[in-house]
Each structure stands twice: as C-alpha cells, then as structure tokens.
Design a protein around this motif. Structure first.
Motif, PDB file in Angstrom:
ATOM      1  N   GLY A   1     -17.130   2.445  -3.658  1.00 15.92           N
ATOM      2  CA  GLY A   1     -16.136   1.856  -2.832  1.00 15.92           C
ATOM      3  C   GLY A   1     -15.603   2.310  -1.357  1.00 15.92           C
ATOM      4  O   GLY A   1     -14.805   2.006  -0.866  1.00 15.92           O
ATOM      5  N   ILE A   2     -16.306   3.402  -1.284  1.00 13.25           N
ATOM      6  CA  ILE A   2     -15.732   4.347   0.160  1.00 13.25           C
ATOM      7  C   ILE A   2     -16.523   3.776   1.250  1.00 13.25           C
ATOM      8  O   ILE A   2     -18.007   3.824   1.071  1.00 13.25           O
ATOM      9  CB  ILE A   2     -15.841   5.682  -0.165  1.00 13.25           C
ATOM     10  N   HIS A   3     -16.076   3.453   2.176  1.00 13.60           N
ATOM     11  CA  HIS A   3     -16.779   3.023   3.322  1.00 13.60           C
ATOM     12  C   HIS A   3     -16.529   3.706   4.693  1.00 13.60           C
ATOM     13  O   HIS A   3     -17.561   4.253   5.135  1.00 13.60           O
ATOM     14  CB  HIS A   3     -16.352   1.672   3.770  1.00 13.60           C
ATOM     15  N   ASN A   4     -15.217   4.516   5.002  1.00 16.45           N
ATOM     16  CA  ASN A   4     -14.860   5.329   5.773  1.00 16.45           C
ATOM     17  C   ASN A   4     -14.714   6.871   5.284  1.00 16.45           C
ATOM     18  O   ASN A   4     -13.906   7.316   4.713  1.00 16.45           O
ATOM     19  CB  ASN A   4     -13.331   4.809   6.291  1.00 16.45           C
ATOM     20  N   TRP A   5     -16.134   7.411   5.311  1.00 20.35           N
ATOM     21  CA  TRP A   5     -16.282   8.660   4.688  1.00 20.35           C
ATOM     22  C   TRP A   5     -15.845   9.816   5.594  1.00 20.35           C
ATOM     23  O   TRP A   5     -15.039  10.772   5.116  1.00 20.35           O
ATOM     24  CB  TRP A   5     -17.648   9.120   4.776  1.00 20.35           C
ATOM     25  N   ASP A   6     -15.380   9.482   6.739  1.00 20.74           N
ATOM     26  CA  ASP A   6     -14.546  10.935   7.614  1.00 20.74           C
ATOM     27  C   ASP A   6     -13.305  10.628   7.250  1.00 20.74           C
ATOM     28  O   ASP A   6     -12.571  11.816   7.034  1.00 20.74           O
ATOM     29  CB  ASP A   6     -14.546  10.101   9.357  1.00 20.74           C
TER      30      ASP A   6
ATOM     31  N   VAL B   1      -6.181  16.949 -12.713  1.00 21.94           N
ATOM     32  CA  VAL B   1      -6.175  15.623 -12.160  1.00 21.94           C
ATOM     33  C   VAL B   1      -7.159  15.210 -11.398  1.00 21.94           C
ATOM     34  O   VAL B   1      -7.943  16.079 -10.802  1.00 21.94           O
ATOM     35  CB  VAL B   1      -4.863  15.794 -11.106  1.00 21.94           C
ATOM     36  N   TYR B   2      -7.569  14.121 -11.890  1.00 24.83           N
ATOM     37  CA  TYR B   2      -9.016  13.394 -11.206  1.00 24.83           C
ATOM     38  C   TYR B   2      -8.684  12.334 -10.596  1.00 24.83           C
ATOM     39  O   TYR B   2      -8.018  11.199 -11.388  1.00 24.83           O
ATOM     40  CB  TYR B   2      -9.931  13.320 -12.457  1.00 24.83           C
ATOM     41  N   LEU B   3      -8.818  12.127  -9.383  1.00 25.54           N
ATOM     42  CA  LEU B   3      -8.353  11.120  -8.554  1.00 25.54           C
ATOM     43  C   LEU B   3      -9.716  10.364  -8.249  1.00 25.54           C
ATOM     44  O   LEU B   3     -10.313  10.819  -7.497  1.00 25.54           O
ATOM     45  CB  LEU B   3      -7.788  11.524  -7.082  1.00 25.54           C
ATOM     46  N   ALA B   4      -9.842   9.004  -8.618  1.00 21.64           N
ATOM     47  CA  ALA B   4     -11.491   8.340  -8.525  1.00 21.64           C
ATOM     48  C   ALA B   4     -11.018   7.273  -7.588  1.00 21.64           C
ATOM     49  O   ALA B   4     -10.173   6.538  -7.731  1.00 21.64           O
ATOM     50  CB  ALA B   4     -11.764   7.930  -9.632  1.00 21.64           C
ATOM     51  N   VAL B   5     -11.663   7.286  -6.436  1.00 19.85           N
ATOM     52  CA  VAL B   5     -11.645   6.312  -5.336  1.00 19.85           C
ATOM     53  C   VAL B   5     -12.875   5.266  -5.171  1.00 19.85           C
ATOM     54  O   VAL B   5     -13.970   6.261  -5.089  1.00 19.85           O
ATOM     55  CB  VAL B   5     -11.112   7.023  -3.948  1.00 19.85           C
ATOM     56  N   GLY B   6     -12.401   4.254  -5.815  1.00 25.94           N
ATOM     57  CA  GLY B   6     -13.898   3.332  -5.439  1.00 25.94           C
ATOM     58  C   GLY B   6     -14.916   3.679  -6.502  1.00 25.94           C
ATOM     59  O   GLY B   6     -15.954   3.391  -6.122  1.00 25.94           O
TER      60      GLY B   6
ATOM     61  N   ALA C   1       0.913  -1.102  -0.116  1.00 30.91           N
ATOM     62  CA  ALA C   1      -0.123  -0.088   0.030  1.00 30.91           C
ATOM     63  C   ALA C   1       0.797   1.241  -0.082  1.00 30.91           C
ATOM     64  O   ALA C   1       0.597   2.304  -0.666  1.00 30.91           O
ATOM     65  CB  ALA C   1      -1.041   0.018   1.192  1.00 30.91           C
ATOM     66  N   ALA C   2       1.931   1.187   0.497  1.00 35.10           N
ATOM     67  CA  ALA C   2       2.908   2.468   0.889  1.00 35.10           C
ATOM     68  C   ALA C   2       3.587   2.774  -0.544  1.00 35.10           C
ATOM     69  O   ALA C   2       3.482   3.962  -0.945  1.00 35.10           O
ATOM     70  CB  ALA C   2       4.085   2.091   1.903  1.00 35.10           C
ATOM     71  N   GLU C   3       3.851   1.515  -1.335  1.00 31.96           N
ATOM     72  CA  GLU C   3       4.482   1.917  -2.671  1.00 31.96           C
ATOM     73  C   GLU C   3       3.339   2.440  -3.661  1.00 31.96           C
ATOM     74  O   GLU C   3       3.614   3.412  -4.307  1.00 31.96           O
ATOM     75  CB  GLU C   3       4.965   0.720  -3.308  1.00 31.96           C
ATOM     76  N   LYS C   4       2.164   1.897  -3.321  1.00 34.42           N
ATOM     77  CA  LYS C   4       0.840   2.583  -4.213  1.00 34.42           C
ATOM     78  C   LYS C   4       0.617   3.896  -4.001  1.00 34.42           C
ATOM     79  O   LYS C   4       0.680   4.925  -4.871  1.00 34.42           O
ATOM     80  CB  LYS C   4      -0.172   1.577  -4.108  1.00 34.42           C
ATOM     81  N   ALA C   5       0.776   4.057  -2.955  1.00 33.24           N
ATOM     82  CA  ALA C   5       0.407   5.683  -2.287  1.00 33.24           C
ATOM     83  C   ALA C   5       1.526   6.554  -2.807  1.00 33.24           C
ATOM     84  O   ALA C   5       1.480   7.712  -3.249  1.00 33.24           O
ATOM     85  CB  ALA C   5       0.186   5.726  -0.847  1.00 33.24           C
TER      86      ALA C   5
ATOM     87  N   GLY D   1      -6.570  -2.030  -5.034  1.00 30.60           N
ATOM     88  CA  GLY D   1      -6.360  -2.297  -3.692  1.00 30.60           C
ATOM     89  C   GLY D   1      -7.323  -1.686  -2.709  1.00 30.60           C
ATOM     90  O   GLY D   1      -8.339  -1.188  -3.297  1.00 30.60           O
ATOM     91  N   ASP D   2      -7.250  -1.842  -1.450  1.00 25.22           N
ATOM     92  CA  ASP D   2      -8.190  -1.374  -0.523  1.00 25.22           C
ATOM     93  C   ASP D   2      -8.028   0.129  -0.485  1.00 25.22           C
ATOM     94  O   ASP D   2      -6.852   0.781  -0.242  1.00 25.22           O
ATOM     95  CB  ASP D   2      -8.016  -1.944   0.851  1.00 25.22           C
ATOM     96  N   SER D   3      -8.843   0.962  -0.629  1.00 20.29           N
ATOM     97  CA  SER D   3      -8.837   2.354  -0.778  1.00 20.29           C
ATOM     98  C   SER D   3      -8.570   2.884   0.666  1.00 20.29           C
ATOM     99  O   SER D   3      -8.000   3.659   0.736  1.00 20.29           O
ATOM    100  CB  SER D   3     -10.206   2.912  -1.361  1.00 20.29           C
ATOM    101  N   GLU D   4      -9.003   2.353   1.696  1.00 17.36           N
ATOM    102  CA  GLU D   4      -8.776   2.753   2.998  1.00 17.36           C
ATOM    103  C   GLU D   4      -7.505   2.744   3.450  1.00 17.36           C
ATOM    104  O   GLU D   4      -6.872   4.026   3.907  1.00 17.36           O
ATOM    105  CB  GLU D   4      -9.681   1.915   3.958  1.00 17.36           C
ATOM    106  N   GLU D   5      -6.781   1.865   3.128  1.00 13.12           N
ATOM    107  CA  GLU D   5      -5.245   1.763   3.406  1.00 13.12           C
ATOM    108  C   GLU D   5      -4.509   2.605   2.541  1.00 13.12           C
ATOM    109  O   GLU D   5      -3.522   3.481   3.243  1.00 13.12           O
ATOM    110  CB  GLU D   5      -4.699   0.435   2.927  1.00 13.12           C
ATOM    111  N   ILE D   6      -5.022   2.848   1.332  1.00 15.57           N
ATOM    112  CA  ILE D   6      -4.243   3.560   0.399  1.00 15.57           C
ATOM    113  C   ILE D   6      -4.120   5.025   0.634  1.00 15.57           C
ATOM    114  O   ILE D   6      -3.286   6.053   0.651  1.00 15.57           O
ATOM    115  CB  ILE D   6      -4.438   3.389  -0.962  1.00 15.57           C
ATOM    116  N   LEU D   7      -5.301   5.511   1.021  1.00 16.32           N
ATOM    117  CA  LEU D   7      -5.700   6.994   1.499  1.00 16.32           C
ATOM    118  C   LEU D   7      -4.992   7.243   2.601  1.00 16.32           C
ATOM    119  O   LEU D   7      -4.616   8.360   2.956  1.00 16.32           O
ATOM    120  CB  LEU D   7      -7.324   7.099   1.686  1.00 16.32           C
ATOM    121  N   ALA D   8      -5.010   6.340   3.612  1.00 19.46           N
ATOM    122  CA  ALA D   8      -4.212   6.498   4.889  1.00 19.46           C
ATOM    123  C   ALA D   8      -2.704   6.777   4.643  1.00 19.46           C
ATOM    124  O   ALA D   8      -2.010   7.798   5.121  1.00 19.46           O
ATOM    125  CB  ALA D   8      -4.290   5.493   5.733  1.00 19.46           C
TER     126      ALA D   8
END
Lengths: 256, 415
Positions: free
Chosen positions: B297-302, B344-349, A238-242, B387-394
């Motif tokens: 695909g977003i579950h954690n809106w906060d 730039v358009y970042l589409a999550v889920g 995940a870190a690499e992707k981010a 991958g999982d959007s929550e992890e990547i956004l974090a």
C-alpha cells in the motif's frame, strides 16, 4: 599514552561441527584490544601451548602470545590472577562465556574479586581512555547501548555486539612466538564429581488446561484465540487518526 | 441367610402398578441395589432425578458439576474465585529470588523461578519462605499471586537504573541478615546473570549457571556453549534458564515486607552516563523494539523512509515490497524473512498474509494503517486506522516534529 591491555583467550567450539576454533567472543576481545593497544596487546591463554587454534589468535596481527602451561583439569583462575598481579596492567578483556568446559562466565568476576578491580560486563566498545578513566559502551538487550565510565584498571567481558574479529592470517600466525610459562595448577576438586553428557533437547512447555468439567475442557479446546480486534478508526480526519497512533506510541514509550 | 434370591411376586406387582394404593410405600421402601431375575442390576427410572421449579422432572447427568448452568450464569460471572492463602508464619529457612523486573514488572522468567523456588521449599525439610528482592521502582501489583511470601523492596535512588555494585552491597547485607538456603537468579541478559555472578564471586560460592532442571539435591545445567549437560549437586547460588519451573497459579501468598536496615552504599566504581541514542536502522530487525513496516500500500517510498527516521523506528517490509525491489531482503518480516519481537509494530499498507502474521506473532501491540477495513491485519491490530497512508504518515511526521521541537525548547529554557 597507550594502555596496557591483556586479552584472555580460550579454545572455542564450533556449534555445528564441534571442532575447535577461535572463540567468537574472545576473538572480539582481541579485536578490541588491538584497537586500544595495537601490536602491544598481550594475549594470554591458560592450558596447552601446543594447541593449533591459538595460532588463529596471533594470526590477527600479533608478534607473540603468552601461554600459562597447565593441565586441562586444573583451575585457570589462580594461575591467571598470580600472573596478572605481577604485571602492570590497565585493562583485562575476556569473553562473556567460554565455549568449552563449564562455560559459567565466572572468570572475569573471580579475577576481579581477587585483584580488587571493578568488572564491567557485556562491553560493546571502549570509546576513549583519558586521564586514567575509560568510557565504555555496554550492550543492552534490543540493541540499546549504555555509556559507563570506569577508572583503570578494570576487567571487561566482551559481548557479541562488539566489532567482529578480523580475519586471521595463517602464515604470520604460524611464525609468531609462543611464550610458555610453567605454572602449577590445582585440580578442580568440585568438578571431579560432576557427570557430563551431551546436551538433551529441552522439552517444550505444553499448554495445560486446568478445567474441572468436560464442558470447560471442550471450550478450551475449541474456542478461538481472542480475536477481539482493537479500536478501528474509519471516518475521522487524517489528523485525528495520526493523533491516535501517536498517543499510542507515546504511551508505549517507543518515542523518546 | 441363604444366598438364594427370594422374590415376592405380590410386592413386585404392587411396585409395577402405579395406581395401586400401596404403590408409594412399596416403591420408596426399595432401596439400594435391586437385582433382576437374572441377577442384573436394575435401576428404577421413576426414582432418578428431582422435580424442577416449574414442575418438570430434571435429571442431573453432570453429577453436580454443572457450574456454568443457564440459571446461574450471571452469578458465576460476578463471583471472583479467591485462591487459598499460603501462609508461612515462622520460616525455618529462606530461599531468595532476585527477579529481573523488566519495566518494573515480574517477567514470565521471574515467575517461573518463583514457582521453582516453591517446589524446592516443599522438598526441603522444615517450612521455608520464598523471598523476592526487588530493586528500583516497581509497577507490579500481584506479588501475592506470583508466589512471593516475603518481599524486600529497595526503592532508593541509588539502586535505580544501572547500579550493579549498589545492588551487590544490598544482597550481601541480605545474606548476613537472612542466611538464605539458596539464591536464585534468572540467567538473563537483563542483569540477572551479572548480579548473580557478582554475588557468587563475593561470597566465594561456586554457582550453577544456565541451570534448567533443578531439584533440592540435583541440578542439570548447560555447559560448553550449550552442548553439554552437567549433572551436579545443587549449589547455594543458581542462575536459571527460562522455563525452568512452573509458575504459581493455584495459591495466594502473603508478600509481607521485610525491612533491611543499615545498608551503606559506597561510591560506585562504574558511573552510569545514561542510555545512548542508537541508530534504529542499525538494530537487527529481530530484536528491534519499534518497527515501521511497509507493504504493497505504500506508493511514496521517500516519505516512508523519512517517517521511519523521524519516528526513530526500525524499517521492516512485507514480502511484496521486497520482491518489487523497494526494500532489501534483510528487511523482510514474516515466515520466510525475520521473525520479529517488537513491542510496537506499525504496519502501513500491509493486509496481512498468513506468513506475515506468523512473523509478527510475538509482537505486543500492532497498529495498522490500511485502506481495507476487512483485512487480516486490521483484525489482529490493537488500533487500526482506515485511510490513505500517505496523508496519515504526513500528519504523524508533523506530530513527531512538533514534539521534538517542544522538548528542545524545554531543554534550552532549562539551560
């Protein structure tokens, strides 16, 4: 000390119905003027003082307005510059473009050239005036703002990004004084020779294919638009992707 | 000679009989038109075409147009077409174009105006050169292909960024030096119409604004808030709308530099204090530069809202997210919502329904974060992350915060 502010107003035109109205940008100019000078704001129009639309501007909370009486075919700039030279004025507010006539947007520039004042184009807000220097916010494309300082006196054209005009009250507008000043305008000689017609819709540009052979034309007509999908990251952490996304954002200069 | 067609039965018989010893000489002797007995034109199929390299007969039915044939495919790919060079040696007059140069490059609008300048030079008597005046840093590599005959590049620091007055001084110098026949400006909010109006007021010329149909004699421009077409004589200074001409694409140009000396820029009345930090959520979605968009695909809106504030992005949403009540209706991107123009358009889920893809048609770079590698958004995106959007956004938020901290420390060090 409150600055001496003049808002120049014109007769607007509703884009759908074509009826006369309070012009969008001029209304915003009056609103900005009210913010800076309150009731002491002077509102100025060149043309016919009998025009009912002018009551909509004074209905925004002003006791009076001034109209330089002039024929419709006459040029407004000489009358305006003569009048503005007489008064002691700090800021002149106009719209960017009028909604009637030539709508060239040249009035602030011509006035500035005649009076020798600086002109600030597309103002979103005038933040403060201190010691004869004004801090002005300019409206840039994509909602961005630029801060500029300029010495008084100056001319500013008010962009659509400025605060919207408040509602106009009908009764106070009808009761307000209209001070009419007679001016002798010269007929705009260049404009006499122009032909005016209702606007035609502009033709859309077509994609022309400059192919020499039938095979090339066939390819151009049938080939799918390049779906060359970009980089896909699947098995990295995940870190690499981010990190990859973050690098792209920095490269595109959207993160400051 | 009489018009009666005379036949030689013996020659015809020899021509038919390919085993006859005289056949070759007779067959080759028949040239030009051959008429049949009823006067119809006859073609000899044996004489069409030529023998190919491996002994087979080849008939070229493309009349020599088969450039991309199988055999020479490789050589065609390597060959780069060199466009013919348009040279102007001693121009009788100049037409000066002042492009916007958004981000240091010629925009489509600028290129259209350069093309229009060339159509104007071709209809005016004498040879004319098209001059481009560029201010500030330039990243453009292909002035020659855009139709620039002469280039005036003023890269001094006083023209950088917001400097309408310094630029106006430079333009008045160029006016004195070249005395151009026409000045062309883009009528755009990127500074073109401002600079053009300033120059017109300074020179005392009456410009044509919002012009969209221009020839060397007549100009049609929009008036009265776009509701009127004004036909008038073409003035010296023109401010042109988009798509007013066709960009140059068939010639190369010299792009020779012209030196302009002795410009003395006085202290400007307008002092630039730099760009302001703008609240990204206040920017209208249609004109936002950077959009972080959320879908099913977003579950954690906060976390999503927090990510948008940290990254400094304007929030967008797909229709599902809006219908489910997670986002307000004015944030919806797509055919029934807003058509966005973000860089730039970042589409999550967001998997990318066709209505949504229509809405982001004008975006330059699309980045997708999704769990499904086969969805349409991944096909459209320049960079897709599965991958999982929550992890990547974090992780993204951590990176952005680290960068912010780094830049703040730098500032405090410098102070």
């Amino acid at each position: 000390m409150q600055p001496n502010v003049v808002s120049l107003v014109s007769i607007g035109r509703h884009p759908q119905s074509g009826r006369a109205r309070r012009a969008e940008q001029d209304g915003r100019g009056v609103e900005l003027g009210l913010k800076l000078a309150g009731e002491k704001l002077s509102v100025l129009h060149v043309g016919n003082p009998e025009e009912p639309v002018l009551r909509q501007y004074v209905g925004m909370g002003l006791p009076a307005m001034t109209v330089l009486k002039q024929d419709e075919t006459a040029d407004a700039v000489p009358a305006l510059s003569d009048y503005l030279q007489q008064e002691k004025i700090d800021i002149v507010l106009t719209g960017v473009r009028s909604e009637s006539g030539e709508s060239s947007g040249m009035v602030p520039y011509l006035l500035a050239e005649k009076l020798g004042w600086p002109v600030v184009a597309r103002v979103a807000d005038i933040v403060s005036i201190k010691d004869g220097v004004a801090e002005v916010l300019l409206a840039l494309p994509r909602g961005q703002r630029r801060s500029v300082t300029v010495k008084l006196p100056f001319i500013a054209s008010v962009d659509n990004a400025a605060a919207p005009a408040r509602q106009s009250a009908f009764g106070p507008g009808q009761r307000a004084r209209m001070e009419s000043v007679n001016t002798h305008g010269e007929v705009d000689q260049i404009r006499v020779n122009w032909q005016e017609a209702p606007a035609k819709p502009r033709p859309k540009r077509l994609k022309t294919v400059k192919a020499k052979t039938a095979a090339d034309r066939f390819k151009a007509a049938t080939a799918k638009p390049q779906g060359g999908s970009g980089k896909v990251m699947k098995n990295e952490s995940a870190a690499e992707k981010a990190k990859a996304i973050f690098d792209l954002l920095i490269e595109e200069n959207v993160i400051r | 000679m009489s018009d009666i067609i005379r036949r030689d039965p013996r020659r015809e018989w020899i021509a038919r009989n390919r085993l006859h010893p005289l056949h070759d000489s007779v067959a080759n002797a028949v040239q030009g038109e051959v008429r049949g007995p009823s006067g119809l034109l006859r073609k000899n199929p044996h004489q069409v075409g030529s023998i190919g390299p491996n002994g087979l007969k080849r008939i070229d039915r493309l009349k020599g147009n088969a450039v991309a044939g199988v055999g020479n495919k490789r050589s065609a790919a390597n060959q780069e077409t060199v466009l013919p060079l348009h040279k102007v040696d001693n121009p009788d007059f100049y037409i000066v174009v002042v492009p916007d140069m958004i981000g240091g490059r010629l925009s489509g609008h600028d290129k259209d105006i350069l093309g229009l300048a060339h159509t104007m030079t071709s209809t005016i008597e004498g040879t004319g050169a098209v001059v481009a005046v560029c201010f500030g840093e330039s990243k453009e590599a292909h002035y020659d292909l855009a139709g620039v005959d002469r280039l005036i590049h003023l890269s001094a620091s006083e023209y950088e960024g917001f400097a309408p007055e310094a630029r106006l001084t430079a333009l008045t110098h160029i006016e004195a030096q070249l005395a151009p026949k026409h000045w062309l400006f883009p009528d755009s909010i990127h500074g073109g119409s401002d600079l053009g109006s300033r120059l017109a007021a300074r020179l005392g010329e009456r410009p044509a604004t919002q012009a969209w149909q221009v020839s060397s004699e007549k100009t049609v421009c929009r008036g009265a808030g776009g509701s009127l077409d004004i036909t008038r004589q073409t003035p010296r200074i023109l401010m042109l709308l988009e798509e007013c001409g066709e960009a140059i694409d068939e010639t190369r140009h010299e792009a020779l530099a012209i030196e302009v000396d002795g410009i003395s820029v006085s202290e400007p009345a307008l002092q630039d204090k730099g760009l302001m930090d703008v609240d990204p959520s206040a920017i209208p979605l249609a004109e936002a530069e950077f959009i972080l968009s959320a879908g099913n695909g977003i579950h954690n809106w906060d976390q999503f809202h927090k990510a948008a504030t940290i990254l400094g992005a304007t929030e967008g949403a797909s229709r599902v997210a809006v219908d489910d009540g997670f986002m307000p209706r004015f944030r919806q991107v797509g055919a029934t919502g807003t058509w966005v123009t973000a860089r730039v358009y970042l589409a999550v889920g967001i998997s990318g329904a066709i209505q949504h893809m229509q809405g982001i048609g004008q975006c330059d770079k699309v980045v997708a974060i999704n769990t499904d590698a086969g969805c349409d958004m991944v096909k459209r995106a320049a960079l897709s992350v599965i991958g999982d959007s929550e992890e990547i956004l974090a992780e993204l938020m951590l990176l952005a915060q680290a960068r912010k901290k780094g830049s703040q420390e730098e500032q405090s060090d410098a102070a």
